[in-house]
Design an enzyme around this catalytic site. Sequence first.
Site, PDB file in Angstrom:
ATOM      1  CB  THR A 145      -0.903   0.005   1.251  1.00 44.28           C
ATOM      2  OG1 THR A 145      -1.667  -1.202   1.285  1.00 44.28           O
ATOM      3  CG2 THR A 145      -1.835   1.207   1.252  1.00 44.28           C
ATOM      4  CD  GLU A 146      -1.305   5.151  -0.631  1.00 42.72           C
ATOM      5  OE1 GLU A 146      -0.695   5.651  -1.593  1.00 42.72           O
ATOM      6  OE2 GLU A 146      -2.541   5.131  -0.546  1.00 42.72           O
ATOM      7  CG  LEU A 147       4.973   2.265  -4.442  1.00 40.47           C
ATOM      8  CD1 LEU A 147       5.581   3.275  -5.407  1.00 40.47           C
ATOM      9  CD2 LEU A 147       5.504   0.874  -4.746  1.00 40.47           C
ATOM     10  CD1 TRP A 295       2.611   6.315  -3.063  1.00 36.92           C
ATOM     11  CD2 TRP A 295       3.052   5.827  -5.200  1.00 36.92           C
ATOM     12  NE1 TRP A 295       1.445   5.871  -3.640  1.00 36.92           N
ATOM     13  CE2 TRP A 295       1.684   5.565  -4.951  1.00 36.92           C
ATOM     14  CE3 TRP A 295       3.543   5.605  -6.478  1.00 36.92           C
ATOM     15  CZ2 TRP A 295       0.818   5.085  -5.938  1.00 36.92           C
ATOM     16  CZ3 TRP A 295       2.675   5.123  -7.451  1.00 36.92           C
ATOM     17  CH2 TRP A 295       1.339   4.869  -7.187  1.00 36.92           C
TER      18      TRP A 295
END
Length: 406
Positions: A145-147, A295
């Site tokens: 999730t969300e890198l 990210w």
Amino acid sequence: MKAICLYFQVHQPLRLRRYRFFEIGNDHYYYDDYTNESITQKIAKECYLPANAILLNLIQSLKGKFKLSFSITGLALDQFEHYAPEVIESFQMLAATGYVEFLAETYSHSLASLNNKDEFAAQVQTHSQRIEKLFGQKPKIFRNTELIYSDHIGEMIAKLGYEGILAGGARQLVESNKPNYLYSNFINPNLRVMVKNKRLSDAITSRFSDKNGLTAEKFTKLLNKGNQNGNIVNIFLDYEIFNENQTKNTSMLNFFTELPKVILSNTEFEFATFSEIVKNQEPIGAINMPQPVSWNKKEDNLSAWQGNDLQKEASRKLYILRNSVLRVDNDHINMDWKFLQSSDHFYYMSNNFFTDGDIHNCCSPYNSPYDAFINYMNILSDFKNRLTELNMHKAEAIPGYEYQKV
């Protein structure tokens, strides 16, 4: 030959309805079905379907020279299934070409990797099974999730049997111009780590707002100019880049229609999937990330999801409930548990929400972070009460759930 790995993240938030304090104990349905359906169908028509059609045409016309990867959250798949099944069919057509790789995710687009390793493992397994069933691929590469990535998260993924993991654009790599290499996990060297090229990824997402715009030719010059070092360029993008607005939508579709052909004709790069990189290249060494990176547009840390007391309190209260959810093992409870873990709920509580620039969350349904927190906590209170009632015969309270002022 140098490789370019093009990757798209596909996610649709499951939006909660306005849930008032007096509804606690009286109404157990939490979702804004009308908004979820209308937005999913709108984006399917304006973004997912036309973009998938263009990519399918590129794959077919370039005859194996164009490859890419997708990560599709379980929440997006659930909503496609209910509101726009033609989107799943279009992704299945891409999968059938053999040139598209589908990655593993947390099913709920959750922050479980930061809060509960058992829940994290369970969600990753559930998501991989769903991907394999829908697209005929057992994922080998994981995208959190969300890198969000750290040494510890990588170690957990290695233990789950994955070969590689994606990581956000860590500042130390961006500043030293070293995102263009394959790395290994610092704790478990068997896991490969692939890092976002932040400069080139952000060039695509931001240059369309510049007065001179961005063309495939201009991007190719950036690619050649800035990447003399290394042998991999990882372009990580949100798929809703095609849906910013109608004018930009058209130009972005045109941009990607031309980009692969221009890159193949004017550079030494070839397109590759992450699994091909892991199979054919050796890491230059271990990457040490003891603290999580993401990210996040403004920072590479977790401040957008865990940066204030509201977010931390809501997250703490949520994951305290996991053991009770497992004991109850009720279909409705399990569904709500899955949906309530989405990172979007915590992102809406962020103080920097309106300046973060995240594409798929550009418009908060709330007036303020506190408004988002109150709405979520009202729902969580009702959810907790339902768990308590279902566990009553065991006379078990839920420990650690006393209110903490924030």
